[in-house]
Design a protein around this motif. Structure first.
Motif, PDB file in Angstrom:
ATOM      1  N   GLY A  54       0.799  -1.218   0.000  1.00  0.00           N
ATOM      2  CA  GLY A  54       0.000   0.000   0.000  1.00  0.00           C
ATOM      3  C   GLY A  54       0.829   1.265   0.000  1.00  0.00           C
ATOM      4  O   GLY A  54       0.284   2.350   0.157  1.00  0.00           O
ATOM      5  N   THR A  56       2.369   4.520  -0.981  1.00  0.00           N
ATOM      6  CA  THR A  56       2.024   5.527  -1.989  1.00  0.00           C
ATOM      7  C   THR A  56       2.801   6.813  -1.791  1.00  0.00           C
ATOM      8  O   THR A  56       2.483   7.819  -2.397  1.00  0.00           O
ATOM      9  CB  THR A  56       0.514   5.865  -1.933  1.00  0.00           C
ATOM     10  N   ALA A 115      -3.054   7.603  -4.026  1.00  0.00           N
ATOM     11  CA  ALA A 115      -3.557   7.122  -2.744  1.00  0.00           C
ATOM     12  C   ALA A 115      -4.310   5.835  -3.033  1.00  0.00           C
ATOM     13  O   ALA A 115      -5.064   5.746  -4.010  1.00  0.00           O
ATOM     14  CB  ALA A 115      -4.484   8.146  -2.097  1.00  0.00           C
ATOM     15  N   THR A 117      -6.839   2.520  -1.870  1.00  0.00           N
ATOM     16  CA  THR A 117      -7.935   2.152  -0.980  1.00  0.00           C
ATOM     17  C   THR A 117      -7.357   1.363   0.190  1.00  0.00           C
ATOM     18  O   THR A 117      -6.512   0.487   0.004  1.00  0.00           O
ATOM     19  CB  THR A 117      -8.970   1.300  -1.729  1.00  0.00           C
ATOM     20  N   SER A 118      -7.791   1.662   1.395  1.00  0.00           N
ATOM     21  CA  SER A 118      -7.241   1.048   2.594  1.00  0.00           C
ATOM     22  C   SER A 118      -7.271  -0.471   2.500  1.00  0.00           C
ATOM     23  O   SER A 118      -8.294  -1.081   2.194  1.00  0.00           O
ATOM     24  CB  SER A 118      -8.042   1.508   3.820  1.00  0.00           C
ATOM     25  N   GLY A 119      -6.103  -1.072   2.737  1.00  0.00           N
ATOM     26  CA  GLY A 119      -6.001  -2.522   2.761  1.00  0.00           C
ATOM     27  C   GLY A 119      -6.024  -3.181   1.401  1.00  0.00           C
ATOM     28  O   GLY A 119      -6.237  -4.396   1.315  1.00  0.00           O
ATOM     29  N   SER A 120      -5.821  -2.416   0.334  1.00  0.00           N
ATOM     30  CA  SER A 120      -5.871  -3.015  -1.003  1.00  0.00           C
ATOM     31  C   SER A 120      -4.814  -2.390  -1.903  1.00  0.00           C
ATOM     32  O   SER A 120      -4.065  -1.511  -1.498  1.00  0.00           O
ATOM     33  CB  SER A 120      -7.259  -2.807  -1.620  1.00  0.00           C
ATOM     34  N   SER A 124      -7.292   4.724  -5.059  1.00  0.00           N
ATOM     35  CA  SER A 124      -8.421   5.523  -4.588  1.00  0.00           C
ATOM     36  C   SER A 124      -8.421   6.886  -5.259  1.00  0.00           C
ATOM     37  O   SER A 124      -9.446   7.350  -5.757  1.00  0.00           O
ATOM     38  CB  SER A 124      -8.354   5.698  -3.063  1.00  0.00           C
TER      39      SER A 124
END
Length: 441
Positions: A54, A56, A115, A117-120, A124
């Motif tokens: 994750g 970024t 950015a 997506t949280s946990g992926s 986003s």
């Protein structure tokens, strides 16, 4: 009562089994997974260290967009590695000013921030990096590949220089190319950080133009639109930005024009035998409108009266403009049409020369040695040419050899010698400091 309890247990077990199957199906989904490779093959995220999953942070250059697989490939400038992420219908696009944008507004070579997506591994937000610099539609630049300057690579835009990063990528359309494939006639855009270029995109490419049936014009001169100016030699081939142009040629009292179309990556052969040279020498009448009004005009060393039309045979001439308060302006003048009006502002031309000289001085100061370069301007395209100030100096040195001539017409052998000295045996194009004043329709 026991039967009811057993029944409830069985139902509960069935519900748990269904839930497990549903969860397993969700786990098999490709959504949110890391994507890699041109084919967009999904791979598990455990190929990265846990602390990088994750990740970024840093600066990115967009390398490719796979709309079939809904993935984007990036070069992470900070981590110095390639990374590929998926995107979906919830991905948000933002321009460099913080306003809403769309996927179609993003293309290869763009400098971006991400950015996830949280946990992926699904994007986003993808934003054109507001901290990056962008220059688009550049035609007046010099690209130095470093082949003759100890590996120093940079691009000059006006009097400014931008270092080319070792990791810099180049594109023509969506195809990645070598930086060495970029020609000075190409129109490009550049992007980078802190005056270091990380991507160069060819916006308008180039083809080549070669001649046949040119015998009557060898030793003369040609121009292609406002792109190329070159002395005509046997087996001449020049690079030209793609587009449609009027090619004008003149030599020893003969001349004419031909419409041509140049396509990216292709050679256009122009047959000059279509121009009629069977008649006697042709002449053109020139009306000069000079600013300031007291400008003194000399052509091949002879002062000409600009209060009346000046008649010259078709060909190429050396022209100088002298006005009080300004440096002397030297230009090449081509005559290849029956009549034309030539309007010149000495102040503007002198300023062009000063800017060109300033740019050349800046190049010398920074590099400390000669370098291989490709230059482009509004009037010329050059690969491996000398600086424009050296051309200007050459013209000034050669001007004295013409001042003793009193003929109205250009002397073909003198002009041929001049062209050879300026352009070399290969018919290279000349630079902006000797911008041609082309007389035509």
């Amino acid at each position: 009562m026991k039967r009811e309890s057993v029944k409830n247990c069985i139902l509960m077990a069935l519900l748990m089994a269904v839930l497990c199957v549903a969860l397993a199906a969700c786990g098999d989904s490709n959504d949110g997974k890391l994507v890699t490779g041109d084919a967009g093959v999904k791979i598990s995220g455990d190929l990265w260290d846990d602390e990088e999953v994750g990740e970024t942070s840093g600066e990115y250059i967009l390398m490719a967009i796979n709309t079939d697989e809904k993935s984007m490939r990036f070069y992470n400038v900070t981590l110095k590695r390639m990374q590929t992420f998926s995107y979906d219908s919830f991905t948000t696009y933002v321009d460099a000013y913080g306003d809403d944008s769309k996927l179609a507004e993003f293309s290869v070579g763009e400098a971006v921030k991400l950015a996830l997506t949280s946990g992926s591994y699904t994007i986003s937000v993808v934003e054109k990096d507001p901290d990056a610099f962008r220059m688009t539609d550049l035609s007046n630049y010099e690209l130095h590949t470093g082949t003759e300057s100890g590996g120093l690579r940079y691009i000059s835009v006006g009097s400014y220089k931008y270092q080319i990063a070792d990791e810099c990528v180049a594109f023509s359309g969506d195809e990645q190319i070598e930086i060495s494939e970029i020609d000075g006639s190409d129109m490009v855009s550049i992007r980078g950080f802190d005056r270091t270029v990380y991507s160069i995109v060819v916006e308008t490419g180039h083809g080549t133009v070669s001649l046949k049936g040119e015998e009557a014009f060898v030793g003369g001169y040609m121009v292609i639109g406002n792109q190329v100016s070159a002395g005509i030699t046997e087996n001449l081939t020049v690079s030209v930005r793609e587009g449609e142009y009027v090619m004008k040629v003149a030599n020893n009292g003969q001349g004419g024009s031909v419409k041509i179309k140049v396509e990216n990556g292709r050679n256009t052969v122009v047959d000059l035998s279509s121009i009629d040279v069977s008649s006697s020498a042709k002449y053109g009448e020139l009306t000069f409108n000079l600013t300031p009004a007291d400008t003194v005009l000399t052509i091949n060393g002879e002062v000409r009266d600009t209060s009346r039309k000046v008649t010259l045979a078709y060909g190429t001439y050396l022209m100088q403009l002298k006005a009080p308060g300004y440096s002397t302006v030297t230009r090449l003048l081509m005559v290849n049409s029956p009549s034309t009006v030539v309007s010149l502002d000495v102040a503007s031309l002198a300023e062009e020369d000063a800017e060109s000289s300033s740019s050349d001085s800046a190049d010398t100061d920074t590099s400390g040695s000669s370098s291989s370069s490709s230059s482009s301007s509004s009037s010329s395209s050059s690969s491996g040419s000398d600086s424009s100030s050296s051309y200007s100096s050459t013209i000034s040195d050669l001007y004295d050899s013409l001042t003793s001539s009193s003929d109205d017409d250009s002397d073909s052998s003198t002009i041929s010698s001049l062209m050879s000295s300026l352009l070399g045996d290969e018919g290279s194009t000349i630079s902006d400091s000797v911008l041609d004043i082309i007389t035509g329709d």
